[in-house]
Motif scaffolding. Structure first.
Motif, PDB file in Angstrom:
ATOM      1  N   GLY A 108       0.798  -1.218   0.000  1.00  0.00           N
ATOM      2  CA  GLY A 108       0.000   0.000   0.000  1.00  0.00           C
ATOM      3  C   GLY A 108       0.829   1.265   0.000  1.00  0.00           C
ATOM      4  N   ASN A 109       2.142   1.143  -0.074  1.00  0.00           N
ATOM      5  CA  ASN A 109       3.021   2.316  -0.086  1.00  0.00           C
ATOM      6  C   ASN A 109       2.820   3.113  -1.380  1.00  0.00           C
ATOM      7  OD1 ASN A 109       3.877   0.478   1.836  1.00  0.00           O
ATOM      8  ND2 ASN A 109       5.989   1.122   1.725  1.00  0.00           N
ATOM      9  N   ASN A 110       2.977   4.419  -1.300  1.00  0.00           N
ATOM     10  CA  ASN A 110       2.927   5.285  -2.468  1.00  0.00           C
ATOM     11  C   ASN A 110       3.753   6.533  -2.174  1.00  0.00           C
ATOM     12  OD1 ASN A 110       1.187   7.060  -0.920  1.00  0.00           O
ATOM     13  ND2 ASN A 110      -0.480   5.624  -1.390  1.00  0.00           N
ATOM     14  N   SER A 111       3.644   7.550  -3.027  1.00  0.00           N
ATOM     15  CA  SER A 111       4.478   8.742  -2.857  1.00  0.00           C
ATOM     16  C   SER A 111       4.174   9.473  -1.567  1.00  0.00           C
ATOM     17  CB  SER A 111       4.280   9.688  -4.040  1.00  0.00           C
ATOM     18  OG  SER A 111       2.916  10.061  -4.159  1.00  0.00           O
ATOM     19  N   ALA A 112       2.925   9.416  -1.104  1.00  0.00           N
ATOM     20  CA  ALA A 112       2.564  10.071   0.155  1.00  0.00           C
ATOM     21  C   ALA A 112       2.943   9.229   1.361  1.00  0.00           C
ATOM     22  CB  ALA A 112       1.078  10.379   0.178  1.00  0.00           C
ATOM     23  N   TYR A 113       2.954   7.917   1.180  1.00  0.00           N
ATOM     24  CA  TYR A 113       3.257   6.990   2.277  1.00  0.00           C
ATOM     25  C   TYR A 113       4.389   6.064   1.837  1.00  0.00           C
ATOM     26  CZ  TYR A 113      -1.249   8.546   4.040  1.00  0.00           C
ATOM     27  OH  TYR A 113      -2.304   9.309   4.483  1.00  0.00           O
ATOM     28  N   PRO A 114       5.630   6.541   1.855  1.00  0.00           N
ATOM     29  CA  PRO A 114       6.748   5.682   1.428  1.00  0.00           C
ATOM     30  C   PRO A 114       7.005   4.532   2.385  1.00  0.00           C
ATOM     31  CG  PRO A 114       7.577   7.740   2.353  1.00  0.00           C
ATOM     32  CD  PRO A 114       6.091   7.878   2.258  1.00  0.00           C
ATOM     33  N   TRP A 115       6.547   4.647   3.617  1.00  0.00           N
ATOM     34  CA  TRP A 115       6.699   3.584   4.603  1.00  0.00           C
ATOM     35  C   TRP A 115       5.329   3.108   5.055  1.00  0.00           C
ATOM     36  CZ3 TRP A 115      10.888   6.176   8.192  1.00  0.00           C
ATOM     37  CH2 TRP A 115      12.111   6.152   7.514  1.00  0.00           C
ATOM     38  N   GLY A 116       5.248   1.821   5.352  1.00  0.00           N
ATOM     39  CA  GLY A 116       3.989   1.264   5.815  1.00  0.00           C
ATOM     40  C   GLY A 116       4.226   0.098   6.752  1.00  0.00           C
ATOM     41  N   PHE A 117       3.597  -1.031   6.441  1.00  0.00           N
ATOM     42  CA  PHE A 117       3.722  -2.210   7.288  1.00  0.00           C
ATOM     43  C   PHE A 117       5.164  -2.671   7.402  1.00  0.00           C
ATOM     44  CE2 PHE A 117      -0.218  -4.980   8.172  1.00  0.00           C
ATOM     45  CZ  PHE A 117      -0.845  -3.904   8.751  1.00  0.00           C
ATOM     46  N   ASP A 118       5.938  -2.541   6.333  1.00  0.00           N
ATOM     47  CA  ASP A 118       7.293  -3.089   6.337  1.00  0.00           C
ATOM     48  C   ASP A 118       8.139  -2.453   7.435  1.00  0.00           C
ATOM     49  OD1 ASP A 118       6.942  -0.745   4.969  1.00  0.00           O
ATOM     50  OD2 ASP A 118       8.535  -1.103   3.528  1.00  0.00           O
ATOM     51  N   ILE A 119       8.181  -1.136   7.494  1.00  0.00           N
ATOM     52  CA  ILE A 119       9.002  -0.468   8.497  1.00  0.00           C
ATOM     53  C   ILE A 119       8.338  -0.540   9.876  1.00  0.00           C
ATOM     54  CG2 ILE A 119      10.105   1.693   9.147  1.00  0.00           C
ATOM     55  CD1 ILE A 119      11.286   0.306   6.702  1.00  0.00           C
ATOM     56  N   ALA A 120       7.006  -0.478   9.930  1.00  0.00           N
ATOM     57  CA  ALA A 120       6.314  -0.589  11.221  1.00  0.00           C
ATOM     58  C   ALA A 120       6.580  -1.951  11.858  1.00  0.00           C
ATOM     59  CB  ALA A 120       4.811  -0.376  11.037  1.00  0.00           C
ATOM     60  N   ASN A 121       6.525  -3.008  11.066  1.00  0.00           N
ATOM     61  CA  ASN A 121       6.804  -4.344  11.593  1.00  0.00           C
ATOM     62  C   ASN A 121       8.270  -4.485  11.992  1.00  0.00           C
ATOM     63  OD1 ASN A 121       4.156  -5.196  11.169  1.00  0.00           O
ATOM     64  ND2 ASN A 121       4.587  -5.886   9.081  1.00  0.00           N
ATOM     65  N   TYR A 122       9.147  -3.874  11.225  1.00  0.00           N
ATOM     66  CA  TYR A 122      10.564  -3.884  11.576  1.00  0.00           C
ATOM     67  C   TYR A 122      10.791  -3.235  12.939  1.00  0.00           C
ATOM     68  CZ  TYR A 122      15.368  -2.093  11.567  1.00  0.00           C
ATOM     69  OH  TYR A 122      16.647  -1.766  11.921  1.00  0.00           O
ATOM     70  N   VAL A 123      10.213  -2.055  13.144  1.00  0.00           N
ATOM     71  CA  VAL A 123      10.371  -1.354  14.418  1.00  0.00           C
ATOM     72  C   VAL A 123       9.769  -2.177  15.550  1.00  0.00           C
ATOM     73  CG1 VAL A 123       9.764   0.739  15.683  1.00  0.00           C
ATOM     74  CG2 VAL A 123      10.402   0.892  13.277  1.00  0.00           C
ATOM     75  N   TRP A 124       8.636  -2.832  15.307  1.00  0.00           N
ATOM     76  CA  TRP A 124       7.979  -3.636  16.352  1.00  0.00           C
ATOM     77  C   TRP A 124       8.825  -4.847  16.729  1.00  0.00           C
ATOM     78  CZ3 TRP A 124       4.930  -8.437  15.759  1.00  0.00           C
ATOM     79  CH2 TRP A 124       4.255  -8.780  16.934  1.00  0.00           C
ATOM     80  N   TRP A 125       9.302  -5.587  15.747  1.00  0.00           N
ATOM     81  CA  TRP A 125      10.102  -6.768  16.037  1.00  0.00           C
ATOM     82  C   TRP A 125      11.409  -6.393  16.737  1.00  0.00           C
ATOM     83  CZ3 TRP A 125       8.002 -11.121  16.561  1.00  0.00           C
ATOM     84  CH2 TRP A 125       7.079 -11.656  15.672  1.00  0.00           C
ATOM     85  N   VAL A 126      12.040  -5.293  16.308  1.00  0.00           N
ATOM     86  CA  VAL A 126      13.259  -4.843  16.964  1.00  0.00           C
ATOM     87  C   VAL A 126      12.984  -4.496  18.419  1.00  0.00           C
ATOM     88  CG1 VAL A 126      14.907  -2.929  17.077  1.00  0.00           C
ATOM     89  CG2 VAL A 126      14.489  -4.072  14.920  1.00  0.00           C
ATOM     90  N   GLY A 127      11.836  -3.862  18.698  1.00  0.00           N
ATOM     91  CA  GLY A 127      11.484  -3.523  20.074  1.00  0.00           C
ATOM     92  C   GLY A 127      11.330  -4.750  20.948  1.00  0.00           C
ATOM     93  N   VAL A 128      10.652  -5.789  20.437  1.00  0.00           N
ATOM     94  CA  VAL A 128      10.486  -7.025  21.211  1.00  0.00           C
ATOM     95  C   VAL A 128      11.851  -7.660  21.485  1.00  0.00           C
ATOM     96  CG1 VAL A 128       9.464  -9.331  21.227  1.00  0.00           C
ATOM     97  CG2 VAL A 128       8.171  -7.414  20.287  1.00  0.00           C
ATOM     98  N   ALA A 129      12.697  -7.719  20.465  1.00  0.00           N
ATOM     99  CA  ALA A 129      14.031  -8.303  20.636  1.00  0.00           C
ATOM    100  C   ALA A 129      14.858  -7.507  21.637  1.00  0.00           C
ATOM    101  CB  ALA A 129      14.745  -8.365  19.286  1.00  0.00           C
ATOM    102  N   ASN A 130      14.805  -6.181  21.534  1.00  0.00           N
ATOM    103  CA  ASN A 130      15.567  -5.351  22.460  1.00  0.00           C
ATOM    104  C   ASN A 130      15.096  -5.532  23.901  1.00  0.00           C
ATOM    105  OD1 ASN A 130      17.123  -4.297  20.435  1.00  0.00           O
ATOM    106  ND2 ASN A 130      15.990  -2.386  20.259  1.00  0.00           N
ATOM    107  N   GLY A 131      13.776  -5.569  24.086  1.00  0.00           N
ATOM    108  CA  GLY A 131      13.245  -5.728  25.436  1.00  0.00           C
ATOM    109  C   GLY A 131      13.642  -7.045  26.069  1.00  0.00           C
ATOM    110  N   ALA A 132      13.534  -8.144  25.315  1.00  0.00           N
ATOM    111  CA  ALA A 132      13.903  -9.458  25.844  1.00  0.00           C
ATOM    112  C   ALA A 132      15.400  -9.531  26.140  1.00  0.00           C
ATOM    113  CB  ALA A 132      13.492 -10.553  24.866  1.00  0.00           C
ATOM    114  N   SER A 133      16.234  -8.979  25.241  1.00  0.00           N
ATOM    115  CA  SER A 133      17.686  -9.003  25.459  1.00  0.00           C
ATOM    116  C   SER A 133      18.085  -8.164  26.662  1.00  0.00           C
ATOM    117  CB  SER A 133      18.414  -8.484  24.211  1.00  0.00           C
ATOM    118  OG  SER A 133      18.284  -9.371  23.134  1.00  0.00           O
TER     119      SER A 133
END
Length: 435
Positions: free
Chosen positions: A53-78
């Protein structure tokens, strides 16, 4: 209290010929989910990220949001596991092993998104600064290069942290294995461990040293994520408090994931003697306390955003009072308010209720990350921006596929390795039995 005889409850499952019907059903479901992951990775690689669903107005979407979420879970557990090791807290005996495994599985899931977001994932190697006769080097001011170094550091440090603590138990499985093939596999992984005083001294020193390196690495990785957001033109992403907010939110989700797994392993493998009521109580209180810290930071963000300059205020209001205001409100309610139920003993001790609360925390953090990344881009500066960002089927499939991948690796971990540290359980039992 852990009795020495109960150590077999942890050491015997990896060596069993059968592991139970529930595990087989879970493994089958996760393998089916890996098929979704394969489709989610191949479709944008072959057709292009135009499937999203990314376009010129929304260059970021689920891909970067999921990346940030997974990194947060990994950081918290570590971060949770490393602090327990450095403090030599008794809770590490019950939780460290699967907390470290969770961090390793989730950071591997996070690593997929920056690569597939390239559009040409087969060129991901160009982000590595290898010597080139053409003089072509990666662009070091690009967020993609930051992602590469952050994920690579996380994988190396987290994997080393998990493996160093596992070596004595691998040697024990080597000695208990019934077949020569199994002995050789565990013996190779145990790298010649004999349990001598010198081996123990080196292992303990290395484990603490790696645990110490985890803490600055966590803040660097989380800051890299915040720097990635600050490279965009959204004023709300240019605040120096963003790294701290992401770190605290990630710590809450990492604790919630650890609590969820603690109940699942306690009930599924009958580890009540190892993960006792006191461990569950402390885990629940930590999750609730992390939620309170998140409330403080959220209140600070609200106060400073409303009293800030007009661009900052407009950017904040566009997200929390715009056409999809329900997303951050619901996300923050689940992330910050749901954990407060864990102050009640009945909720903490109930596997069902605690699992629901932990799942709500993880879902709330995900909604909040989607709100920050996707809906944070809501603006009226582009004439094309008539519709909101909407994820496509391909993006949902990729998210479900990464969830299945994490579940698959955790199931394999529970089947092949001790989910609780055996040698620390023995030490704990000996201390408890001292007069």
């Amino acid at each position: 209290m852990v009795e020495p005889a109960s150590v077999a409850a942890v050491a015997s499952p990896p060596l069993r010929r059968r592991f139970g019907r529930g595990w087989r059903w879970g493994l089958a479901a996760s393998i089916a989910g890996l098929g979704l992951l394969l489709y989610g990775l191949l479709a944008p690689a072959l057709v292009g990220v135009g499937l999203w669903g990314n376009n010129s107005a929304y260059p970021w979407g689920f891909d970067i949001a999921n990346y940030v979420w997974w990194v947060g879970v990994a950081n918290g557990a570590s971060l949770f596991a490393s602090i327990l090791v450095l403090r030599e807290h008794n809770l590490r005996t019950a939780t460290n092993r699967f907390a470290e495994a969770t961090a390793l599985a989730t950071v591997a899931a996070a690593a997929l998104f920056p690569v597939i977001h390239l559009g040409r994932p087969w060129l991901a190697g160009w982000m590595f600064p290898y010597p080139s006769t053409t003089g072509l080097w990666p662009q070091f001011i690009s967020a993609l290069t930051w992602d590469f170094w952050a994920i690579l550091a996380h994988l190396l440090v987290t994997g080393l942290f998990w493996y160093v603590g596992l070596i004595p138990d691998l040697a024990l499985l080597r000695d208990r294995a019934r077949t020569m093939r199994t002995k050789r596999i565990y013996g190779l992984l145990a790298i010649g461990w004999r349990g001598s005083a010198r081996h123990w001294a080196l292992q303990q020193r290395a484990h603490r040293l790696v645990a110490l390196s985890v803490i600055p690495m966590i803040f660097v990785v989380q800051s890299a994520v915040a720097f990635m957001l600050s490279a965009m033109i959204v004023p709300d992403w240019h605040d120096t408090r963003l790294p701290l907010s992401l770190t605290v939110g990630g710590f809450t989700t990492g604790l919630a994931a650890t609590l969820l797994l603690a109940h699942a392993l306690r009930e599924g493998l009958d580890l009540h003697a190892h993960i006792d009521d006191g461990d569950i109580r402390l885990l629940g209180i930590l999750v609730a306390s992390a939620g309170l810290c998140g409330m403080l930071l959220t209140g600070t963000d609200l106060y400073l955003s409303l009293l800030g300059d007009a661009p900052d205020r407009d950017a904040f209001l566009a997200r929390v009072a715009g056409p999809r205001a329900w997303l951050p409100i619901l996300g923050l309610a689940l992330l910050l308010l749901a954990p407060q139920a864990l102050w009640w003993e009945r909720v903490r001790r109930s596997a069902l209720l605690a699992t629901l609360v932990a799942t709500a925390v993880l879902a709330g953090a995900w909604l909040e990350r989607v709100s920050i990344v996707a809906d944070g881009l809501i603006r009226d500066r582009l004439w094309q921006q008539d519709t909101l960002y909407m994820p496509t089927l391909s993006e949902w499939v990729l998210l479900l596929g990464t969830l299945a991948m994490v579940a698959f690796w955790l199931l394999i971990f529970a089947r092949t390795l001790p989910v609780v540290s055996i040698y620390e359980s023995r030490e704990h039992a000996e201390r408890e039995n001292l007069p």
